[in-house]
Design a protein around this motif. Structure first.
Motif, PDB file in Angstrom:
ATOM      1  N   LEU A 156       0.819  -1.213   0.000  1.00 50.49           N
ATOM      2  CA  LEU A 156       0.000   0.000   0.000  1.00 50.49           C
ATOM      3  C   LEU A 156       0.852   1.262   0.000  1.00 50.49           C
ATOM      4  N   GLU A 157       2.167   1.088   0.057  1.00 50.33           N
ATOM      5  CA  GLU A 157       3.097   2.197  -0.122  1.00 50.33           C
ATOM      6  C   GLU A 157       4.081   1.786  -1.207  1.00 50.33           C
ATOM      7  N   ARG A 158       4.378   2.707  -2.092  1.00 49.41           N
ATOM      8  CA  ARG A 158       5.251   2.374  -3.211  1.00 49.41           C
ATOM      9  C   ARG A 158       6.389   3.373  -3.313  1.00 49.41           C
ATOM     10  N   LYS A 159       7.590   2.868  -3.355  1.00 50.42           N
ATOM     11  CA  LYS A 159       8.764   3.671  -3.661  1.00 50.42           C
ATOM     12  C   LYS A 159       9.380   3.059  -4.916  1.00 50.42           C
ATOM     13  N   THR A 160       9.055   3.647  -6.052  1.00 52.55           N
ATOM     14  CA  THR A 160       9.501   3.087  -7.321  1.00 52.55           C
ATOM     15  C   THR A 160      10.929   3.513  -7.632  1.00 52.55           C
ATOM     16  N   SER A 161      11.646   2.636  -8.312  1.00 51.70           N
ATOM     17  CA  SER A 161      13.004   2.951  -8.751  1.00 51.70           C
ATOM     18  C   SER A 161      13.020   3.405 -10.202  1.00 51.70           C
ATOM     19  N   LYS A 162      11.870   3.293 -10.882  1.00 51.56           N
ATOM     20  CA  LYS A 162      11.756   3.700 -12.281  1.00 51.56           C
ATOM     21  C   LYS A 162      10.541   4.607 -12.439  1.00 51.56           C
ATOM     22  N   LYS A 197      -8.694  -0.329  -0.231  1.00 53.24           N
ATOM     23  CA  LYS A 197      -7.710   0.182   0.727  1.00 53.24           C
ATOM     24  C   LYS A 197      -6.632   1.021   0.046  1.00 53.24           C
ATOM     25  N   LEU A 198      -6.577   0.968  -1.299  1.00 51.46           N
ATOM     26  CA  LEU A 198      -5.537   1.701  -2.018  1.00 51.46           C
ATOM     27  C   LEU A 198      -5.674   3.204  -1.805  1.00 51.46           C
ATOM     28  N   ASP A 199      -4.554   3.867  -1.586  1.00 49.66           N
ATOM     29  CA  ASP A 199      -4.499   5.328  -1.547  1.00 49.66           C
ATOM     30  C   ASP A 199      -4.217   5.783  -2.975  1.00 49.66           C
ATOM     31  N   PHE A 200      -5.283   5.943  -3.768  1.00 53.50           N
ATOM     32  CA  PHE A 200      -5.128   6.174  -5.196  1.00 53.50           C
ATOM     33  C   PHE A 200      -4.288   7.410  -5.497  1.00 53.50           C
ATOM     34  N   LEU A 201      -4.490   8.483  -4.737  1.00 54.95           N
ATOM     35  CA  LEU A 201      -3.733   9.704  -4.977  1.00 54.95           C
ATOM     36  C   LEU A 201      -2.316   9.596  -4.430  1.00 54.95           C
ATOM     37  N   GLY A 202      -2.199   9.152  -3.199  1.00 56.49           N
ATOM     38  CA  GLY A 202      -0.889   9.089  -2.563  1.00 56.49           C
ATOM     39  C   GLY A 202       0.046   8.110  -3.239  1.00 56.49           C
ATOM     40  N   MET A 203      -0.495   6.967  -3.699  1.00 50.38           N
ATOM     41  CA  MET A 203       0.322   5.964  -4.382  1.00 50.38           C
ATOM     42  C   MET A 203       0.525   6.292  -5.857  1.00 50.38           C
ATOM     43  N   HIS A 205      -5.790   3.493 -15.485  1.00 49.14           N
ATOM     44  CA  HIS A 205      -6.310   2.323 -16.221  1.00 49.14           C
ATOM     45  C   HIS A 205      -6.572   1.172 -15.258  1.00 49.14           C
ATOM     46  N   ALA A 206      -5.632   0.908 -14.358  1.00 50.68           N
ATOM     47  CA  ALA A 206      -5.810  -0.146 -13.364  1.00 50.68           C
ATOM     48  C   ALA A 206      -6.985   0.172 -12.446  1.00 50.68           C
ATOM     49  N   THR A 207      -7.099   1.450 -12.062  1.00 54.85           N
ATOM     50  CA  THR A 207      -8.204   1.880 -11.198  1.00 54.85           C
ATOM     51  C   THR A 207      -9.550   1.588 -11.849  1.00 54.85           C
ATOM     52  N   LEU A 208      -9.688   1.973 -13.100  1.00 52.15           N
ATOM     53  CA  LEU A 208     -10.974   1.852 -13.790  1.00 52.15           C
ATOM     54  C   LEU A 208     -11.299   0.407 -14.153  1.00 52.15           C
ATOM     55  N   SER A 209     -10.284  -0.372 -14.549  1.00 51.77           N
ATOM     56  CA  SER A 209     -10.533  -1.794 -14.813  1.00 51.77           C
ATOM     57  C   SER A 209     -10.988  -2.492 -13.537  1.00 51.77           C
ATOM     58  N   GLY A 210     -10.382  -2.091 -12.404  1.00 54.54           N
ATOM     59  CA  GLY A 210     -10.826  -2.635 -11.123  1.00 54.54           C
ATOM     60  C   GLY A 210     -12.275  -2.301 -10.844  1.00 54.54           C
ATOM     61  N   LEU A 211     -12.677  -1.066 -11.118  1.00 47.58           N
ATOM     62  CA  LEU A 211     -14.074  -0.660 -10.900  1.00 47.58           C
ATOM     63  C   LEU A 211     -15.025  -1.458 -11.780  1.00 47.58           C
ATOM     64  N   ILE A 257     -21.826  -0.602  -4.892  1.00 45.63           N
ATOM     65  CA  ILE A 257     -22.056   0.482  -5.857  1.00 45.63           C
ATOM     66  C   ILE A 257     -21.615   1.821  -5.288  1.00 45.63           C
ATOM     67  N   GLU A 258     -21.931   2.079  -4.015  1.00 46.16           N
ATOM     68  CA  GLU A 258     -21.544   3.351  -3.402  1.00 46.16           C
ATOM     69  C   GLU A 258     -20.028   3.495  -3.341  1.00 46.16           C
ATOM     70  N   LYS A 259     -19.326   2.409  -3.076  1.00 45.32           N
ATOM     71  CA  LYS A 259     -17.870   2.460  -3.043  1.00 45.32           C
ATOM     72  C   LYS A 259     -17.313   2.763  -4.432  1.00 45.32           C
ATOM     73  N   VAL A 260     -17.916   2.161  -5.446  1.00 48.47           N
ATOM     74  CA  VAL A 260     -17.494   2.432  -6.820  1.00 48.47           C
ATOM     75  C   VAL A 260     -17.731   3.897  -7.158  1.00 48.47           C
ATOM     76  N   LYS A 261     -18.885   4.421  -6.791  1.00 46.91           N
ATOM     77  CA  LYS A 261     -19.199   5.816  -7.083  1.00 46.91           C
ATOM     78  C   LYS A 261     -18.171   6.752  -6.456  1.00 46.91           C
ATOM     79  N   ASN A 262     -17.719   6.446  -5.257  1.00 44.87           N
ATOM     80  CA  ASN A 262     -16.743   7.299  -4.575  1.00 44.87           C
ATOM     81  C   ASN A 262     -15.400   7.309  -5.301  1.00 44.87           C
ATOM     82  N   VAL A 263     -14.932   6.130  -5.721  1.00 46.19           N
ATOM     83  CA  VAL A 263     -13.652   6.071  -6.432  1.00 46.19           C
ATOM     84  C   VAL A 263     -13.782   6.708  -7.813  1.00 46.19           C
ATOM     85  N   PHE A 264     -14.918   6.494  -8.477  1.00 50.39           N
ATOM     86  CA  PHE A 264     -15.103   7.105  -9.793  1.00 50.39           C
ATOM     87  C   PHE A 264     -15.169   8.625  -9.681  1.00 50.39           C
ATOM     88  N   ALA A 265     -15.765   9.120  -8.622  1.00 50.44           N
ATOM     89  CA  ALA A 265     -15.781  10.568  -8.394  1.00 50.44           C
ATOM     90  C   ALA A 265     -14.361  11.099  -8.227  1.00 50.44           C
TER      91      ALA A 265
END
Length: 511
Positions: free
Chosen positions: A141-147, A208-214, A219-225, A241-249
């Protein structure tokens, strides 16, 4: 074949893409492996695009046998593409790539009943996906990318047992794949208890993903939805449905550009990706079906007319663009000429979604959600639609024998609406037509998300878009302020020649 057969522009766009998908670049059997870094992705998307188009246009892909034989051969050992599953090094690009492969197998089985496809679905679920049970709880749930990541994502580094991708969160593209398999296998009478366990675990951890922070890939977000929405319907879990609406918003506010394309990552507006733009249309349409809220069909129309249309190239393929918006730039320009490795192939399924959602028949009526010229036929009869929408607000319905009402969607910017010349009120976003009739309304010049629009069409120009613009050619959405012209952004990159050199202002009033 689906009941609605479009003519006019939608037909031409879809057939251009279908033709491109039959080109030699997608003759996967002629090369040993298409992309070892994304096992099954290239082949799966190619077949899925072709089958999706065939399902709505009734035309069999030219090289279906060669492509499917190749795919069955390459997936023979394990029932999926790539190396044997290793639960100590879980390659999220392998999961994502094989999600597209198994999606294509599901649709192939629906299309022609190929038993080999059903075998791959069963074996792929058993050998690759079910072994992930318990491990999505450990997805970092935390990412430190090298690329930094490229337009085609690449493997980064090990995070615990997860070998992660620069396409952050692409392990959740699998939600679309596993729920599609779940739908088919449930229908076939298979025991899906373990598959349900995996899906439930994935959904729990997806939210549980922190979409903005991570800075999760959109594309991954929307395919998941899309996967969550499918499962919500199949498992009768409306609370999802309500959870989907929140992430889509969140996507609409932070992941979408002002011209209805996408930002490849949250908080990293570096380029757009038509794969995600198509997913955003699908999520909008699914939410409209699930909620009946006209807001989502208004968004879906804008995504198609601007985001999808502008990113389609003259050869039928799709390419990336530069992001437009307050956090990036006020001009739109080409990112890459064509994203042959993913987006062109996703276009096939995109047009399937658009055609299927243009007219939808329910038990009480036929709903014209996205007016397009064409013919609709079903057990209740047939009717024809004639229109130049979205340039002009005139939708003519011609029916001699259709037994149900034909309800025409009215965009949210519309004021006065007439049916056969008499003023009427839209009911829940629709005007019902009984038999033949003509629905008419004015297409106004409006502003939304800090851009000028002709109704639902985002406008752009060669100079800064400021000042008062008056109609010059409303039938083509062209306006002028006496010195410069603005026109729909969907026309910006046609024709194909010299598109790399074109830059257009989309936003108004920014320095």
């Amino acid at each position: 074949m689906y009941n609605f057969k479009p003519t006019g522009e939608l037909y031409l766009r879809a057939m251009k893409n279908f033709g491109r998908l039959n080109d030699g670049i997608y003759h996967c059997w002629k090369v040993p492996h298409c992309d070892l870094s994304w096992p099954g992705d290239y082949e799966g998307r190619a077949l899925l695009g072709l089958i999706s188009q065939a399902q709505v246009n009734g035309i069999a892909p030219v090289y279906l046998k060669e492509l499917t034989d190749c795919m069955f051969e390459r997936s023979a050992e394990f029932g999926y593409f790539g190396d044997k599953f290793d639960n100590e090094i879980i390659n999220e690009q392998q999961l994502s790539g094989n999600s597209w492969f198994l999606r294509s197998m599901v649709e192939l089985y629906k299309y022609n009943g190929d038993e080999r496809a059903l075998d791959r679905v069963r074996r792929g679920i058993e050998n690759l996906f079910l072994p992930c049970i318990g491990h999505y709880n450990e997805y970092p749930l935390e990412r430190k990318t090298s690329k930094d990541g490229k337009e085609s994502g690449e493997l980064d580094k090990l995070n615990g047992r997860w070998l992660c991708s620069t396409d952050i969160g692409c392990a959740y593209i699998l939600l679309d794949g596993v729920t599609s398999c779940y739908e088919l296998l449930s229908y076939m009478g298979d025991d899906c208890e373990k598959l349900e366990t995996l899906i439930e675990e994935m959904i729990e951890n997806y939210f549980k993903l922190d979409f903005l922070g991570m800075k999760v890939q959109t594309h991954a977000t929307l395919s998941g939805l899309r996967g969550v929405l499918r499962y919500a319907g199949l498992a009768e879990k409306p609370e999802l449905i309500e959870k989907v609406k929140n992430v889509f918003a969140l996507y609409l506010s932070d992941g979408m550009t002002e011209n209805y394309e996408n930002k490849n990552w949250f908080r990293r507006p570096e380029w757009t990706e038509p794969c995600a733009i198509i997913d955003s249309f699908a999520v909008s349409a699914q939410l409209f079906d699930a909620t009946g809220d006209p807001f989502y069909m208004n968004i879906a129309q804008k995504i198609y007319f601007n985001g999808i249309s502008a990113s389609q190239r003259s050869n039928g393929g799709f390419g990336t663009d530069k992001c437009v918006g307050a956090d990036s730039r006020d001009t739109i320009a080409i990112g890459c000429r064509e994203a042959t490795w993913c987006c062109t192939m996703r276009g096939g399924e995109g047009f399937k979604y658009i055609i299927m959602n243009s007219v939808k028949e329910k038990s009480d009526a036929a709903y014209v959600n996205i007016p397009a010229s064409g013919k609709f036929e079903s057990q209740y009869g047939s009717f024809v639609i004639k229109t130049n929408y979205p340039y002009e607000g005139k939708i003519e319905v011609v029916s001699k024998d259709y037994l149900l009402p034909i309800c025409v969607f009215i965009p949210d910017y519309v004021g006065k609406v007439t049916l056969n010349g008499k003023e009427v009120k839209a009911i829940d976003g629709f005007v019902p037509v009984f038999g033949s009739g003509t629905v008419e309304f004015e297409i106004p010049f409006v502003t939304d998300k800090n851009v000028y629009l002709h109704g639902n069409l985002v406008l752009c120009g060669k100079e800064k878009i400021e000042g008062e613009y008056l109609p010059e050619d409303k039938a083509h959405g062209i306006y002028s302020n006496g010195e410069s012209k603005i026109f729909p952004v969907r026309e910006a990159f046609f024709p194909w020649d010299d598109i790399e050199n074109r830059v257009y202002y989309v936003m108004k009033g920014l320095n």
